[in-house]
Design an enzyme around this catalytic site. Structure first.
Site, mmCIF file in Angstrom:
data_model
loop_
_atom_site.group_PDB
_atom_site.id
_atom_site.type_symbol
_atom_site.label_atom_id
_atom_site.label_comp_id
_atom_site.label_asym_id
_atom_site.label_seq_id
_atom_site.Cartn_x
_atom_site.Cartn_y
_atom_site.Cartn_z
ATOM 1 C CB SER A 15 10.074 5.666 -6.475
ATOM 2 O OG SER A 15 10.938 4.712 -5.876
ATOM 3 C CB SER A 17 13.672 2.883 -5.120
ATOM 4 O OG SER A 17 12.723 2.238 -4.298
ATOM 5 C CE LYS A 66 5.773 -4.531 -4.566
ATOM 6 N NZ LYS A 66 5.852 -4.343 -3.115
ATOM 7 C CG ASP A 102 7.906 -6.102 -0.645
ATOM 8 O OD1 ASP A 102 8.729 -5.170 -0.660
ATOM 9 O OD2 ASP A 102 6.969 -6.187 -1.465
ATOM 10 C CG MET A 212 3.351 -2.639 4.990
ATOM 11 S SD MET A 212 3.350 -3.813 3.631
ATOM 12 C CE MET A 212 3.302 -5.321 4.539
HETATM 13 P P1 NAP Z 1 -2.604 -3.837 -3.743
HETATM 14 O O1 NAP Z 1 -2.033 -5.096 -4.283
HETATM 15 O O2 NAP Z 1 -3.324 -2.908 -4.643
HETATM 16 O O3 NAP Z 1 -3.609 -4.277 -2.540
HETATM 17 C C1 NAP Z 1 -4.391 -3.317 -1.906
HETATM 18 C C2 NAP Z 1 -5.017 -3.908 -0.640
HETATM 19 O O4 NAP Z 1 -5.638 -2.835 0.101
HETATM 20 C C3 NAP Z 1 -6.111 -4.943 -0.893
HETATM 21 O O5 NAP Z 1 -6.075 -5.902 0.123
HETATM 22 C C4 NAP Z 1 -7.385 -4.083 -0.826
HETATM 23 O O6 NAP Z 1 -8.529 -4.836 -0.453
HETATM 24 C C5 NAP Z 1 -7.021 -3.158 0.292
HETATM 25 N N1 NAP Z 1 -7.768 -1.880 0.291
HETATM 26 C C6 NAP Z 1 -7.667 -0.877 -0.603
HETATM 27 N N2 NAP Z 1 -8.472 0.152 -0.248
HETATM 28 C C7 NAP Z 1 -9.089 -0.224 0.907
HETATM 29 C C8 NAP Z 1 -10.036 0.422 1.772
HETATM 30 N N3 NAP Z 1 -10.513 1.642 1.531
HETATM 31 N N4 NAP Z 1 -10.427 -0.262 2.886
HETATM 32 C C9 NAP Z 1 -9.943 -1.484 3.148
HETATM 33 N N5 NAP Z 1 -9.068 -2.154 2.371
HETATM 34 C C10 NAP Z 1 -8.640 -1.511 1.263
HETATM 35 O O7 NAP Z 1 -1.481 -2.938 -3.029
HETATM 36 P P2 NAP Z 1 -0.109 -3.480 -2.359
HETATM 37 O O8 NAP Z 1 0.959 -3.597 -3.376
HETATM 38 O O9 NAP Z 1 -0.450 -4.673 -1.535
HETATM 39 O O10 NAP Z 1 0.290 -2.240 -1.418
HETATM 40 C C11 NAP Z 1 -0.427 -1.996 -0.212
HETATM 41 C C12 NAP Z 1 0.230 -0.844 0.535
HETATM 42 O O11 NAP Z 1 1.516 -1.226 1.030
HETATM 43 C C13 NAP Z 1 0.459 0.383 -0.347
HETATM 44 O O12 NAP Z 1 0.055 1.521 0.390
HETATM 45 C C14 NAP Z 1 1.944 0.387 -0.591
HETATM 46 O O13 NAP Z 1 2.448 1.701 -0.741
HETATM 47 C C15 NAP Z 1 2.468 -0.241 0.694
HETATM 48 N N6 NAP Z 1 3.794 -0.920 0.525
HETATM 49 C C16 NAP Z 1 4.863 -0.472 1.231
HETATM 50 C C17 NAP Z 1 6.081 -1.110 1.120
HETATM 51 C C18 NAP Z 1 7.263 -0.623 1.916
HETATM 52 O O14 NAP Z 1 8.406 -0.984 1.596
HETATM 53 N N7 NAP Z 1 7.051 0.141 2.948
HETATM 54 C C19 NAP Z 1 6.227 -2.221 0.280
HETATM 55 C C20 NAP Z 1 5.123 -2.666 -0.422
HETATM 56 C C21 NAP Z 1 3.901 -1.999 -0.300
HETATM 57 P P3 NAP Z 1 -9.424 -5.609 -1.552
HETATM 58 O O15 NAP Z 1 -8.723 -6.935 -1.788
HETATM 59 O O16 NAP Z 1 -10.738 -5.762 -0.913
HETATM 60 O O17 NAP Z 1 -9.441 -4.750 -2.794
#
Ligand code: NAP
Length: 266
Positions: A15, A17, A66, A102, A212
């Protein structure tokens, strides 16, 4: 003694952060200490309670906690309730309280840092996990003309879209023949070097593809670049959501420009 804050997740060693909040503290003169806490699976509540008992005042929450953080809180802001996800815990009150920064972080990165207009834009949000939940309502409130939530698991996209008036849901295949001004990748596919199974032709002329994920050139960004779209990773969102959390905790919003520039410079 400095007021204690931190970020909790699993894994969390990577992280940025702690570094970001250290810069904010220096720039604003706020006396805080900020650490990273790795909570093992099933260990989130125990770790938060231990931090709180030791006088910890607030925590950022990252993957995969989260949703659990939202359920843990006795109360939350409207934006956290809309997201049903918490990325900012306030622990220096009688009962734990949750917020979600976020969405405002993404919208500020898009509109302030990147100068994009969201009013009237057709937006595609890929994913329906914690990150997508946090940004859907703020994107809609920023004036998007239409938002489609597309997810690998259709039922999750439908459940998320149903919470925001005007948002629609579909699977990736149903995107064929549609084009957007902004495509936000909120899937975690890039973490494993994968690309959601998307059809061609998603990007309108002048479109922005926003992943993201940060710190790597994802398959999604490469595909978007090849299709002629402008591209951006999520580093700006990371810094902006951190600044909003700092504001929530300390009552002062740090300037983000120097911190973002330093991170981009590597
Ligand atoms: P999460 O709750 O685990 O959700 C993952 C999502 O990705 C679900 O919609 C999942 O679909 C989908 N997914 C995973 N593998 C996939 C694949 N191979 N093909 C298609 N869809 C796929 O994760 P999250 O907390 O939402 O985080 C998502 C991303 O955002 C992460 O990479 C995280 O690092 C990033 N993020 C960045 C910030 C920032 O400040 N920049 C903030 C928050 C998050 P299903 O529902 O079908 O499983």
């Amino acid at each position: 003694m400095a007021d204690r804050y931190g970020v909790i997740g699993h894994p969390v060693a990577h992280s940025k952060s702690p570094w970001i909040h250290a810069q904010f503290a220096r720039a604003t003169g706020e006396d805080i200490a900020y650490e990273a806490i790795d909570a093992p699976p099933e260990g989130f509540v125990v770790a938060v309670e231990a931090f709180r008992a030791a006088g910890g005042k607030g925590l950022n929450v990252t993957l995969p906690y989260k949703g659990e953080a939202y359920r843990y809180c006795a109360g939350s802001t409207a934006r956290a309730a809309a997201a049903q996800a918490v990325n900012t815990l306030l622990l220096d009150r009688e009962r734990p309280f949750g917020d979600n920064t976020d969405g405002v972080g993404l919208v500020r990165d898009l509109t302030v840092n990147l100068g994009r207009r969201l009013q009237g834009a057709q937006v595609l949000l890929l994913g329906a996990g914690g990150a997508a939940q946090g940004v859907l309502a703020p994107l809609a409130e920023a004036g998007a003309a239409g938002i489609v939530v597309a997810n690998r698991t259709l039922a999750r996209a439908q459940a998320l879209a149903a919470r925001v008036p005007g948002a629609a849901a579909c699977g990736f295949d149903a995107l064929a023949g549609r084009a957007f001004d902004l495509v936000v990748n909120a899937t975690s596919a890039g973490l494993s070097g994968e690309l959601p199974r998307l059809p061609q032709g998603l990007f309108r002329p002048g479109a922005l593809a926003y992943d993201m994920l940060y710190g790597r050139d994802t398959e999604f960004l490469a595909m978007a670049r090849a299709a002629g779209a402008a591209t951006r990773d999520g580093l700006g969102m990371l810094v902006e959501q951190a600044a909003e959390s700092f504001l929530v905790w300390r009552g002062v919003r740090p300037d983000t420009r120097a911190v973002l520039a330093a991170l981009r410079a590597g």
